[in-house]
Structures are given as structure tokens and as C-alpha cells.
Design a protein around this motif. Structure first.
Motif, PDB file in Angstrom:
ATOM      1  N   GLY A 161       0.821  -1.200   0.000  1.00  0.00           N
ATOM      2  CA  GLY A 161       0.000   0.000   0.000  1.00  0.00           C
ATOM      3  C   GLY A 161       0.859   1.255   0.000  1.00  0.00           C
ATOM      4  O   GLY A 161       0.557   2.238  -0.688  1.00  0.00           O
ATOM      5  N   HIS A 202      -0.878   6.816   5.541  1.00  0.00           N
ATOM      6  CA  HIS A 202      -0.838   6.402   4.140  1.00  0.00           C
ATOM      7  C   HIS A 202       0.419   5.620   3.788  1.00  0.00           C
ATOM      8  O   HIS A 202       0.617   5.299   2.615  1.00  0.00           O
ATOM      9  CB  HIS A 202      -0.979   7.614   3.212  1.00  0.00           C
ATOM     10  CG  HIS A 202      -2.341   8.243   3.260  1.00  0.00           C
ATOM     11  ND1 HIS A 202      -3.474   7.605   2.812  1.00  0.00           N
ATOM     12  CD2 HIS A 202      -2.761   9.450   3.730  1.00  0.00           C
ATOM     13  CE1 HIS A 202      -4.544   8.397   2.977  1.00  0.00           C
ATOM     14  NE2 HIS A 202      -4.138   9.522   3.552  1.00  0.00           N
ATOM     15  N   GLY A 203       1.303   5.345   4.758  1.00  0.00           N
ATOM     16  CA  GLY A 203       2.426   4.476   4.404  1.00  0.00           C
ATOM     17  C   GLY A 203       3.733   4.806   5.066  1.00  0.00           C
ATOM     18  O   GLY A 203       3.832   5.738   5.878  1.00  0.00           O
ATOM     19  N   ASP A 212      -7.413   6.290  -1.331  1.00  0.00           N
ATOM     20  CA  ASP A 212      -6.565   5.237  -0.764  1.00  0.00           C
ATOM     21  C   ASP A 212      -7.509   4.150  -0.259  1.00  0.00           C
ATOM     22  O   ASP A 212      -8.143   4.280   0.791  1.00  0.00           O
ATOM     23  CB  ASP A 212      -5.723   5.825   0.377  1.00  0.00           C
ATOM     24  CG  ASP A 212      -4.920   4.762   1.116  1.00  0.00           C
ATOM     25  OD1 ASP A 212      -5.222   3.556   0.954  1.00  0.00           O
ATOM     26  OD2 ASP A 212      -4.006   5.131   1.881  1.00  0.00           O
ATOM     27  N   VAL A 249      -6.761   1.114   0.616  1.00  0.00           N
ATOM     28  CA  VAL A 249      -6.065   0.040   1.335  1.00  0.00           C
ATOM     29  C   VAL A 249      -6.963  -0.516   2.444  1.00  0.00           C
ATOM     30  O   VAL A 249      -7.018  -1.719   2.671  1.00  0.00           O
ATOM     31  CB  VAL A 249      -4.723   0.555   1.894  1.00  0.00           C
ATOM     32  CG1 VAL A 249      -4.086  -0.465   2.829  1.00  0.00           C
ATOM     33  CG2 VAL A 249      -3.769   0.884   0.757  1.00  0.00           C
ATOM     34  N   LYS A 294      -2.766  -4.100   1.221  1.00  0.00           N
ATOM     35  CA  LYS A 294      -3.218  -5.092   2.221  1.00  0.00           C
ATOM     36  C   LYS A 294      -4.106  -6.232   1.673  1.00  0.00           C
ATOM     37  O   LYS A 294      -3.592  -7.245   1.256  1.00  0.00           O
ATOM     38  CB  LYS A 294      -3.914  -4.368   3.347  1.00  0.00           C
ATOM     39  CG  LYS A 294      -2.944  -3.689   4.305  1.00  0.00           C
ATOM     40  CD  LYS A 294      -3.692  -3.308   5.557  1.00  0.00           C
ATOM     41  CE  LYS A 294      -2.810  -2.650   6.580  1.00  0.00           C
ATOM     42  NZ  LYS A 294      -3.486  -2.464   7.831  1.00  0.00           N
TER      43      LYS A 294
END
Ligand code: PMP
Length: 781
Positions: A467, A495-496, A595, A597, A625
Motif C-alpha cells: 500500500g 498512508h504508508g 486510498d 487500502v 493489504k
């Protein structure tokens, strides 16, 4: 089994008689040498012309059908695996596979001829007793079992003999013949366990016709390289039995040289598994089957010795090896053996799964130390982290077999250890997995399926491995397309973990100047919670954020949003909120990135989270994910035009991203979503879950708010409903109490909210179990 079977009652023929009959029936003459057989008599015949043969005269008690069974089985093996070196059946001159002859005392016996298989008999080749040969014995026996897989014969169950491991209980009356008290005791213990646990479980493993007699006298090795096993002979003990009997028989190929019988078993099992893959229930019974094999040998050889007192020519010399090995293997212990066998065959390390399985001691402390040594001091859930070794559907199992209900994990969204997806991964791996710069069909097929229900402009995929990577690429694209440098995100977003996406993750990191955070649209405790125009009021914060960016010299390139608002505590934004913010962001020059994810692939009761949340237009979708149910895969979906421009400009590529195996996993997940109607289930079960939680709120005052969509649920706790005082301490306590009751949950960003994300294998019964456990735990606070 009748005691008379101990009397071998060999056929009575003189060598002269045999030679005459052989010349008559087969026109074969040569040098005859008697071979050691249990119930038949056999001679090897070396002819002058070169080829050698084996003539076999069966015991008078042998039923005709059993000999036919053995002949047909040999013919079948050769049909299935031409390269396997086993004896070939030679017909009589009038083309019969066997014939009848009569002894002087009037008994009728069957006679048949086989080719002689060249090679050194392993038992007479000391250099063959080593781990590599044992591995190769396993390989060879696996091939024999495989070639007999589809063989049927009506007499396959009629070859009654003493060595049949699956009938070991019938040997119990003969234990008394064994001289030594401790061996007798051990035999009784093993038979007790076999009766109670092992034989019933053995019935659930694979059965077929098996060779059942691959001891070193029946195995041939290459004289020039004794590690090469080149042939298997003596199919006289073949019967319909468990596959494991073949492995166990093949594993007793050790001399009295101090070899550990477990080493022998592991070596042979690894070889066997490589040509005939063992199933999980088989690997866990292999140790017990080996004990039974040694026990059968111990009892028969010992009893015969006692009964015949050395008078009759013995078939197997009683050197005491079997009872010694039996004792040694027993002392190894089942736990140790299963762990080693699993390692040898590449099965994940053992954990108990059903009643009666061994419960292994907890070694979490040692494991933690080992991990810290090589993996560093990383963050785990819970003060005393959990060590899981197996999973299935909604359950995670510790090594000791304790089952935990998983209400947290949104990665294996189609169920833990989903068999269909596991199989798809294994099959694709076995076919091809390769650098993504070659082209494979499955990648394009998957991209087409994945984008099928998206708006028409979202028609091109770029695959990565996570992701974070997907979001990173999405931001790069947005900057490239817009020429802008700023970003709009929600406060508390995640967000990561790449450098770029860390800057977009205020849940954990402090964002830099080019990132502006939006006030979360909290309809439970936020400033506009009770206002009819809350959407406009919350969205107005985007104007402030855009102005902030401008003040730092940036225009937004991207508005990136997880529409499930998971890290904000699974908030439910007011209607049209996302559209209002997206419009403002677009006007300021940004691209909208959903997003997905957390929210994607059915989690919110719609295939796509942004659709579930009525966000009308997005420029890019990112996935991670759950997209391949836990197999590393990330996806950026956008318009073909943008992807083409971007990838040409920067020569975009990812070596592993969207490799054929990842795509097979992704495709299998889409199949599962469709076939098992997961989207509808997500809506219906999610609604049921929230309804039950609401009901519980009637009894449990700590529950302040129940919210969410589909199978994404936010559960907020307060100590005072009127003031909405955050029950952060109580929530932390609840998480521990639930863990003690074997239910796994975790807080969302705010410390008084649980995010519940059950996977789609959950049923109402799991929701009910969760509710009753939650009720009990809340009552303790
Ligand atoms: N976006 C969101 C919304 C996430 O929740 C996460 C992970 N929790 C990511 C991106 C990062 O995904 P990954 O850990 O696969 O890099």
C-alpha cells in the motif's frame, strides 16, 4: 491374526524340480541361486545369454487372486512410470502370467517369472547407509506410491500378512513372546496409543495400494555411487493400506551403526515428500507410524525367534536392532519428532489443531529473545506478544493450539489461510513466476477483472508490492500531472512508510510544510456534529488548508483520502462531505486519490470504498493489504493516458510488483468475493454486528457510539455519555481483557475507539461470540 502365520510353511521343491519346471514353462536355463523369502521360494537365474530372472513359487496358502494382484500391480507401475526399475513380468511360453505346479506331497503352487533387477542390494552395501541415500530411498518410494495411486484390484485387501502396520493391534497377544520386560511394556504402551489415537487418525489419511516392504534388502543401489537408489523389488507384501506405511517401511533403512531413527525418518520423509507430497495430517502421524513399523518388526522377529528357537532357517535375524531403535525413537518424543519432520518437509512448524493433539510448551520468551537478536526491538501488539503458528477462517492458533477470534486483521479479508487463494499461489508458483518485464497472460487478465466495475476512466493498473508503494507512486503521478508540490490529507491519516507517504501520515509522523491536514468530519463529538449543514462546515476546512499550503508556497497536487476514515476512529462523514472537499481540492489544482487500502474490496459493503461513501469522482485508486489476501501486492489504478505519460517520462517499473503469483492471488481473491457473495455478506453481517452492539449499549454504559459501514466498525467508549468523556484507560484495559478471553481487537487512532474489521469468513455465530465476550469483559471494568 492366527498364530500359525508365524509358521512360514515354505513350499517344498528341490532345486532339480524347479529347474525342470522352469525349462519346461519358460525355456529358461541357467545358474540358480536361492533368495531369502518369507513365505515363497525364489531363485535368481543367470542365463548364458545375459539377462537374469527371478522365479517365484508361491506359498500353497497364497490365493490366486493375490498373485494376480501383484502381477497386475507391477504391470501398472511400469505403465505409469516407465523409468522406474521394478521387476517386469515374464509370461510362460503359452503366454500365461503365471502357471500351477504340484509338489511331491500334492500341494498346488503358483509359479511366475520376473526379470531380475540389477544393482547392489542396499543391505550388503555399507556405503549406502547415509543421509543422501535415505533421501533418495524416499524419492524412489514416493514414485512407487505415485505410480500405484490409480491402481485398483479386487484382491488388494486380501493380501493378509503379519507385517500389515494398520493391523498392528492383532499382534498384541504375541508380545508375551518377547524376552525383555521393558520392550514388552513399551510395545503395550505404543499399541495402547495406536488404538486410542493413532489408528483412528490414520483412517483419515490417504490409503491406496502400497509396496509396504522397502527395507534395505529390497532396495538396489548403484554400485558405483551407493547414494543412487536404482531399483525396488519384492512386491509380495503389497496391500491396500495407508500411504504412510510406505514411508515408514522405507525409513527403517539403518544399520546397527548408531543412526538415530528420527534422522532416518526425516531424511526419507523429505525425499518421499519431494516425489509424492505428504499431506499435513500425514506428516503429523509419520512418527507414530514409524513407531508402529518398528514395533511390528520387534514383535514378529522376537516371537519367531522364541517360537522356533533357531531350528528353522530364519527370515530376519534377531539382532535386537528393532527393539533398540524402537526405544530410541520413543525417547525422542512426539513433539520433537513432529517439529523435525515438519522442518524436513517444509511444513510450517507444528501447532495442535484438534483434540488429542499434543500440546507443546509455550516458548514465546525464547522466541522474543531470538527475534530481538536478529530483528531488532520492534513494535508488537500486547505487552506479552502472541505467537501464532496456524490460522483458519476467523481463528488464529498458538503453538499450544489455543484459538483466538480475530476481529482486527483486515489483511486476510477472505479468511485466514484461505485454501483457494493458497492453492492459486502454489499452482502459479509451480508454473511460472518471473520478472514483470516479461509478459504473462495472468497479469493482463487480473488488471481487466480488477478494473471491471470501476468508472470507465479508471482503466489502467500499475502494480507494486504494498500500500505504501502504491500511495508513493500515486503522489509522484499527481505531482507529475499537476506540476504542484503540496498535499491535502485528513488529520490523523496513515498512508504508508516510504519517505513520501510518511509525510502523509500524521497519525504517526509530523507532516512537513507542503502537507496540510483537514479537520476530521466527526459526527459524534466534532464541533459540527449536530448541525444539519455539517458537511459544508467541515468541508470549509479545505479552504483553510489550501490557504495554508499557499502561505508556504505550495499548491496541492493531491487530495489523498481513506474514505473509511479508519485511523480517525472509523468516523462516518456527513453526506456529500467527500465530494465537497474533492471539488475544492480539484479547483485548487489537485488530483483526488482514494486510498482504498482499508476501504476497498468489499470492506464497506461495496467493492469500492469511495463508492460506498458516495465520492463521485476520483482520479486515482490505490490498493494494498487485502488485495491479494495477504500476499504482497499493491495497485495504482488511473487513466491509461496518465499512466502512459508518467511511465514514459520516468521509465517506471517494479521488478516484483504484480508478478504472476501476486496476480494469481489477486485473481483468486476476486473469485472468492464473487463466488461467496462477500459484498452482500459484508453489508448484512456488518449491519447485524452493529445492531447487536447497539443492543449491548443498552446494558453497558461505557459504549458511547457504534458506527461504520459493512464490515468496518468503530466502537467508541466514554465514561460519561452526556459529556462524551473519552474512556481511554478503560479501552486499554478492555483490549487486554478481551485478549485474555481469546478475542483480538485494537484501538483506532483515538485511544478510546476500537476498530473492528472481521474478515469475511465470519458468521453470525462469531459475532454472537464476540458480543457475549465483550459483554463479560465490559462487566469486569
Ligand atoms: N494506506 C492505508 C489507509 C493504510 O491503512 C495502510 C496500512 N495500514 C497503508 C496505506 C500502507 O500499506 P502497507 O503497510 O501495505 O505499506
Amino acid at each position: 491374526m492366527d498364530l500359525q502365520y508365524f509358521d512360514r510353511n515354505l513350499p517344498q521343491f528341490s532345486l532339480d524340480q524347479v529347474q525342470t519346471v522352469v525349462a519346461d514353462l519358460y525355456r529358461i536355463n541357467g545358474d540358480f541361486k536361492e533368495l531369502n523369502c518369507e513365505r515363497d521360494i525364489s531363485y535368481r537365474i543367470r542365463t548364458e545369454r545375459g539377462p537374469a530372472f527371478v522365479v517365484k513359487i508361491s506359498n500353497a496358502a497364497e490365493p490366486e487372486g493375490v498373485v494376480d494382484f501383484q502381477i497386475k500391480a507391477l504391470q501398472h507401475i511400469v505403465e505409469q512410470d516407465r523409468a522406474l526399475r521394478v521387476p517386469r513380468v515374464i509370461h510362460t511360453t503359452d503366454d500365461k502370467p503365471f502357471d500351477w505346479i504340484q509338489s511331491d506331497c500334492g500341494d498346488r503352487h503358483m509359479i511366475r517369472m520376473l526379470t531380475f533387477v540389477d544393482g547392489s542390494v542396499m543391505d550388503h552395501t555399507p556405503a549406502a547407509f547415509n543421509p543422501r541415500t535415505r533421501f533418495n530411498i524416499g524419492v524412489m518410494l514416493g514414485r512407487v506410491t505415485k505410480s500405484l495411486r490409480n491402481f485398483y484390484h479386487p484382491y488388494a485387501r486380501s493380501n493378509d500378512h503379519l507385517w500389515d502396520m494398520s493391523r498392528c493391534l492383532e499382534l498384541r497377544p504375541h508380545i508375551g513372546y518377547l524376552p525383555d520386560g521393558s520392550t514388552r511394556q513399551l510395545c503395550n504402551r505404543i499399541l495402547d496409543r495406536a488404538e486410542r489415537l493413532i489408528l483412528p487418525q490414520l483412517k483419515m489419511t490417504r490409503w491406496q495400494v502400497v509396496h509396504h516392504d522397502a527395507h534395505p534388502d529390497n532396495l538396489l543401489v548403484d554400485p558405483a555411487d551407493p547414494t543412487r537408489v536404482i531399483g525396488v523389488i519384492d512386491f509380495g507384501d503389497m496391500l491396500f493400506g495407508p500411504v504412510l506405511a510406505d514411508l515408514a517401511a522405507a525409513s527403517d533403512s539403518f544399520q546397527d551403526d548408531g543412526t538415530d531413527p528420527l534422522d532416518a525418518l526425516c531424511d526419507t520423509a523429505a525425499g518421499y515428500d519431494s516425489s509424492f507430497p505428504l499431506e499435513e495430517n500425514e506428516i503429523d502421524l509419520a512418527y507414530d507410524m514409524m513407531l508402529i513399523c518398528l514395533l511390528v518388526n520387534t514383535i514378529i522377529v522376537g516371537a519367531r525367534d522364541a517360537l522356533h528357537d533357531g531350528l528353522e532357517k530364519v527370515h530376519i535375524e534377531n539382532t535386537g536392532l528393532f527393539p533398540r531403535m524402537l526405544e530410541r525413537l520413543w525417547e525422542t518424543g512426539r513433539e520433537n519428532a513432529i517439529v523435525r519432520l515438519r522442518r524436513a518437509c517444509g511444513f510450517p512448524v507444528y501447532s495442535a489443531r484438534q483434540e488429542g493433539d499434543e500440546v507443546f510448551p509455550d516458548h514465546t520468551q525464547q522466541l522474543l529473545a531470538k527475534r530481538e537478536d536478529r530483528l531488532g526491538d520492534v513494535w508488537y501488539f500486547y505487552d506479552k506478544p502472541l505467537n501464532f503458528t496456524r490460522s483458519e477462517g476467523p481463528w488464529l492458533y498458538t503453538a499450544a493450539g489455543t484459538a483466538y477470534l480475530d476481529a482486527y486483521n483486515n489483511v486476510q479479508q477472505a479468511g485466514l489461510a484461505n485454501r483457494q487463494i493458497a492453492r492459486a499461489i502454489a499452482r502459479q508458483t509451480a508454473a511460472i513466476n518471473v520478472n514483470t518485464r516479461y509478459i504473462c497472460d495472468i497479469v493482463a487478465d487480473y488488471a481487466k477483472r480488477l478494473t471491471a466495475e470501476l468508472p470507465a476512466h479508471l482503466n489502467a493498473c500499475f502494480f507494486v508490492n504494498s500500500g505504501s508503494e502504491a500511495n508513493d507512486v500515486a503522489v509522484q503521478m499527481a505531482k507529475f500531472a499537476t506540476g504542484n508540490t503540496g498535499a491535502l490529507i485528513m488529520e490523523d491519516a496513515y498512508h504508508g512508510m516510504t519517505e513520501t507517504t510518511m509525510c502523509l501520515s500524521p497519525e504517526i509522523y509530523q507532516p512537513p510544510d507542503n502537507v496540510a491536514c483537514l479537520q476530521a468530519p466527526d459526527m459524534y463529538r466534532g464541533p459540527f456534529a449536530d448541525e444539519p449543514d455539517a458537511a459544508q462546515k467541515y468541508a470549509a476546512d479545505a479552504d483553510r488548508a489550501i490557504a495554508d499550503l499557499a502561505a508556504h508556497g505550495h499548491k496541492p497536487a493531491v487530495f489523498m483520502v481513506d474514505t473509511a476514515l479508519c485511523s480517525n476512529g472509523v468516523l462516518m462523514a456527513p453526506d456529500n462531505y467527500f465530494n465537497l472537499v474533492a471539488q475544492k481540492a480539484k479547483q485548487a489544482g489537485a488530483m483526488v486519490v482514494a486510498d482504498e487500502v482499508q476501504a476497498g474490496l468489499g470492506r464497506l459493503g461495496n467493492m469500492w470504498g469511495f463508492k460506498a461513501q458516495a465520492l463521485d469522482h476520483v482520479d486515482v485508486v490505490t490498493l494494498g493489504k487485502p488485495v491479494a489476501n495477504g500476499f504482497p501486492l499493491g495497485v495504482v489504478i488511473t487513466s491509461r493516458a496518465l499512466l502512459n505519460r508518467f511511465s514514459q517520462a520516468i521509465d517506471l517499473f517494479s521488478t516484483f510488483g504484480g508478478n504472476p503469483v501476486a496476480c494469481a492471488a489477486g485473481l483468486a481473491l476476486l473469485d472468492e468475493i464473487e463466488r461467496r457473495d462477500f459484498i452482500r455478506k459484508s453489508r448484512e453481517l456488518g449491519d447485524y454486528f452493529r445492531h447487536q452492539l447497539q443492543k449491548l449499549a443498552g446494558q453497558q454504559a461505557l459504549i458511547g457510539d457504534v458506527r461504520g459501514k459493512g464490515m468496518m466498525i468503530g466502537l467508541e467508549f466514554v465514561t460519561d455519555r452526556a459529556r462524551k468523556t473519552r474512556a481511554s484507560k478503560q479501552t486499554a484495559q478492555l483490549i487486554e481483557l478481551l485478549k485474555e478471553e481469546r478475542v483480538l481487537v485494537s484501538e483506532a487512532g483515538p485511544k478510546n475507539v476500537l476498530k473492528l474489521r472481521p474478515n469475511f469468513s465470519w458468521q453470525r455465530e462469531h459475532v454472537d461470540l464476540f458480543i457475549s465476550t465483550l459483554d463479560r469483559c465490559l462487566s469486569k471494568i
